[in-house]
Design an enzyme around this catalytic site. Structure first.
Site, PDB file in Angstrom:
ATOM      1  N   TRP A 182     -24.242   3.083 144.686  1.00 14.27           N
ATOM      2  CA  TRP A 182     -25.603   3.325 144.875  1.00 14.27           C
ATOM      3  C   TRP A 182     -25.969   3.130 146.301  1.00 14.27           C
ATOM      4  O   TRP A 182     -25.640   2.209 146.886  1.00 14.27           O
ATOM      5  CB  TRP A 182     -26.134   2.152 143.696  1.00 14.27           C
ATOM      6  CG  TRP A 182     -27.839   2.276 143.922  1.00 14.27           C
ATOM      7  CD1 TRP A 182     -28.479   3.356 143.734  1.00 14.27           C
ATOM      8  CD2 TRP A 182     -28.696   1.010 144.219  1.00 14.27           C
ATOM      9  NE1 TRP A 182     -29.846   2.887 143.589  1.00 14.27           N
ATOM     10  CE2 TRP A 182     -29.925   1.419 143.839  1.00 14.27           C
ATOM     11  CE3 TRP A 182     -28.385  -0.230 144.401  1.00 14.27           C
ATOM     12  CZ2 TRP A 182     -30.797   0.729 144.049  1.00 14.27           C
ATOM     13  CZ3 TRP A 182     -29.543  -1.134 144.689  1.00 14.27           C
ATOM     14  CH2 TRP A 182     -30.882  -0.604 144.379  1.00 14.27           C
ATOM     15  N   ASP A 263     -22.905  -6.048 139.894  1.00 14.50           N
ATOM     16  CA  ASP A 263     -24.338  -5.422 139.722  1.00 14.50           C
ATOM     17  C   ASP A 263     -24.532  -4.831 138.343  1.00 14.50           C
ATOM     18  O   ASP A 263     -23.851  -3.839 137.679  1.00 14.50           O
ATOM     19  CB  ASP A 263     -24.471  -4.322 140.751  1.00 14.50           C
ATOM     20  CG  ASP A 263     -25.668  -3.566 140.749  1.00 14.50           C
ATOM     21  OD1 ASP A 263     -26.840  -4.066 139.778  1.00 14.50           O
ATOM     22  OD2 ASP A 263     -26.208  -2.791 141.677  1.00 14.50           O
ATOM     23  N   LYS A 299     -34.151  -0.444 133.722  1.00 15.56           N
ATOM     24  CA  LYS A 299     -33.637   0.543 132.789  1.00 15.56           C
ATOM     25  C   LYS A 299     -33.843   0.291 131.317  1.00 15.56           C
ATOM     26  O   LYS A 299     -34.329   0.797 130.472  1.00 15.56           O
ATOM     27  CB  LYS A 299     -32.169   0.963 133.238  1.00 15.56           C
ATOM     28  CG  LYS A 299     -31.894   0.916 134.399  1.00 15.56           C
ATOM     29  CD  LYS A 299     -32.307   2.232 135.399  1.00 15.56           C
ATOM     30  CE  LYS A 299     -32.292   1.693 136.823  1.00 15.56           C
ATOM     31  NZ  LYS A 299     -32.202   3.032 137.595  1.00 15.56           N
TER      32      LYS A 299
HETATM   33  N1  KET Z   1     -28.369  -1.293 140.873  1.00 10.19           N
HETATM   34  C1  KET Z   1     -27.935  -0.236 140.493  1.00 10.19           C
HETATM   35  C2  KET Z   1     -26.564   0.246 140.509  1.00 10.19           C
HETATM   36  C3  KET Z   1     -28.756   0.779 140.457  1.00 10.19           C
HETATM   37  O1  KET Z   1     -28.430   1.938 140.180  1.00 10.19           O
HETATM   38  C4  KET Z   1     -30.168   0.182 140.693  1.00 10.19           C
HETATM   39  C5  KET Z   1     -31.272   1.502 140.337  1.00 10.19           C
HETATM   40  C6  KET Z   1     -30.453  -0.935 140.987  1.00 10.19           C
HETATM   41  C7  KET Z   1     -29.503  -1.658 140.868  1.00 10.19           C
HETATM   42  C8  KET Z   1     -31.818  -1.591 141.011  1.00 10.19           C
HETATM   43  O2  KET Z   1     -32.672  -1.298 140.286  1.00 10.19           O
HETATM   44  P1  KET Z   1     -34.027  -2.263 140.157  1.00 10.19           P
HETATM   45  O3  KET Z   1     -35.226  -1.174 139.641  1.00 10.19           O
HETATM   46  O4  KET Z   1     -34.330  -2.872 141.474  1.00 10.19           O
HETATM   47  O5  KET Z   1     -33.636  -3.297 139.225  1.00 10.19           O
HETATM   48  N2  KET Z   1     -30.998   2.725 140.793  1.00 10.19           N
HETATM   49  C9  KET Z   1     -32.104   3.717 140.518  1.00 10.19           C
HETATM   50  C10 KET Z   1     -33.473   3.523 141.112  1.00 10.19           C
HETATM   51  C11 KET Z   1     -33.495   3.242 142.367  1.00 10.19           C
HETATM   52  O6  KET Z   1     -32.809   3.902 143.357  1.00 10.19           O
HETATM   53  O7  KET Z   1     -34.130   2.231 142.979  1.00 10.19           O
HETATM   54  C12 KET Z   1     -31.584   4.937 140.798  1.00 10.19           C
HETATM   55  O8  KET Z   1     -30.209   4.958 141.294  1.00 10.19           O
HETATM   56  O9  KET Z   1     -31.749   6.262 140.644  1.00 10.19           O
END
Ligand code: KET
Length: 454
Positions: A182, A263, A299
């Site tokens: 990511w 993660d 998510k």
């Molecule tokens: N870890 C991974 C692997 C991940 O894909 C995301 C979010 C997060 C942590 C953090 O998400 P949060 O909303 O802070 O709990 N991924 C999606 C959104 C982004 O990039 O912020 C994405 O990859 O589209």
């Protein structure tokens, strides 16, 4: 006041003129104005008004993921698809608020809950159900008080808090991250000044896991490194190790005295089951390892904008856990003081109530099921329509929200420029933003980009 401002203004504008005479209009004419002015102080002030003190601040590039949503919004085409950000949409491609979330919010209104500050570590009921959900309520680490759980600003904030903790208490350690990963992982460790390097993960030839490469790189890292692992539904590849492979990864990590750092942003979204998706974390815990887990409800509960998640640190004693927690709080206090309450109450109400918890599991199965359906439909179109003999079955092997298509940057650009399919430049598409009725269109776009753009 004026006398202290003028020299400051002069020095700032003089530096700006030296660096960038054209942009601030100080060429010959401007130079004349500056040097021929009768009252030097007055002229310098006049220049200062036109020159920003932020002249040296350069324009940041758009974010590789969230910038895609911005570009999508700005596109006025009738046919366009946003497959950039990993955010679940309904079959009608509308954002989805889970029924259990609505019910939990109604409960909160009925109870007339207040808006007082939370403690630095967050809502106690939230922290409890969050650790239970991850490790299993009967896990000895919970019963023995060996988990330090601190509510933080979703997955990202939890990762960032842990990174600050690593920087403070393990200043010589580095973090190993998968290649690819990511995109924000690198930003997080860079900003926290934690050195990182990559371990091999994805093998483009097999469109699968480079398991030998992964083990070799984890083995070659200095003892006591942190190894960042995606608990399930690896982003962006959608490729997870098998249970046997997880065991071997744990062997090497243990042998090297590394610290696993999970993660977990997609618990429930990979398989549709919360327990199945916690397999890797629970396996490492069972093996007696100390570890970190950054957890997110963006998510699986669709709480993207509530910024709700937690950092969990499993320690070998309750005493160590108490000390670690106290230091996480100490780091959080000057960063954001204490976390927001709204999302924490939603989670506590849903996960902590047996009826709502069951309803949530059903809704999650529906969401995960819809993604599996579009994944299958996309594969069906690609394999039926593409006569080149290319094997598209990797799409079915990948799990979670995304498909890693193997399209390169030029091909991904073509997807957007010609077909108005918005996606990240690493070739990742979010299947959560796709409907059954759009699968054929997407298959056509992928085939055209794959075969006609090099
Ligand atoms: N870890 C991974 C692997 C991940 O894909 C995301 C979010 C997060 C942590 C953090 O998400 P949060 O909303 O802070 O709990 N991924 C999606 C959104 C982004 O990039 O912020 C994405 O990859 O589209």
């Amino acid at each position: 006041m004026a006398s202290s401002v003028a020299p400051l203004a002069l020095s700032a504008s003089a530096a700006a003129i030296r660096e960038n005479p054209k942009r601030i209009g100080v060429g010959k004419r401007g130079g004349n104005l500056f040097f021929k002015g009768k009252a030097f102080g007055r002229v310098s002030l006049a220049v200062a008004v036109n020159v920003s003190r932020f002249e040296s601040v350069t324009m940041a590039p758009p974010d590789p993921i969230l910038g895609v949503s911005e570009a999508f919004k700005a596109d006025t085409s009738d046919v366009k698809l946003n497959l950039g950000v990993g955010a679940y949409r309904t079959e009608e491609l509308q954002p989805y608020v889970l029924n259990v979330v609505r019910k939990a919010e109604n409960l909160m209104l009925e109870r007339g809950e207040n808006k007082e500050y939370l403690p630095i570590e967050g809502l106690a009921a939230f922290n409890k159900v969050t650790a239970d959900l991850l490790f299993g309520a009967n896990n000895p680490v919970i019963q023995q008080g060996r988990v330090a759980t601190v509510q933080s600003l979703s997955g990202t904030g939890s990762l960032r808090l842990a990174a600050a903790f690593i920087q403070r208490y393990f200043p010589d350690a580095k973090v190993l991250i998968s290649s690819p990963t990511w995109g924000n992982h690198k930003n997080i460790f860079n900003d926290a000044r934690v050195p990182w390097s990559e371990y091999r993960y994805y093998d483009p030839r097999t469109v699968g896991l480079d398991f030998d490469g992964m083990l070799a790189d984890i083995k070659a890292a200095p003892d006591g490194s942190f190894v960042l692992l995606h608990g399930c539904a690896h982003n962006p590849t959608g490729i997870d190790p098998t249970p046997e492979q997880w065991n071997k990864i744990a062997d090497v990590i243990q042998e090297k005295n590394h610290i696993p750092f999970f993660d977990v942003a997609y618990q429930g979204f990979a398989s549709g089951s919360l327990d199945t998706d916690a397999y890797s974390v629970r396996l490492f815990v069972e093996r007696g390892l100390e570890l970190l887990v950054a957890q997110s409800y963006s998510k699986n509960l669709g709480l993207y904008a509530e910024r709700i998640g937690a950092i969990n640190v499993v320690c070998s004693s309750s005493d160590a856990a108490a000390r670690v927690k106290s230091q996480l709080k100490r780091l959080a206090r000057p960063m954001y003081s204490n976390p927001p309450v709204h999302g924490a109450r939603i989670v506590a109400n849903v996960v902590g109530d047996p009826t709502l918890f069951n309803e949530w599991k059903q809704e999650m199965e529906l969401m995960a099921g819809r993604i599996k359906n579009v994944r299958q439909r996309l594969f069906d179109y690609l394999s039926q329509k593409d006569k080149s003999g290319k094997d598209w079955s990797f799409i079915l092997k990948q799990i979670g929200m995304f498909s890693f298509t193997g399209l390169n940057k030029a091909q991904s650009d073509h997807m957007t420029n010609k077909w108005r399919v918005y996606m990240t430049k690493d070739g990742r598409i979010s299947l959560a933003g796709l409907s059954l009725s759009n699968c054929e269109y997407l298959a056509d776009a992928i085939m055209d980009s794959f075969h006609n753009v090099s």
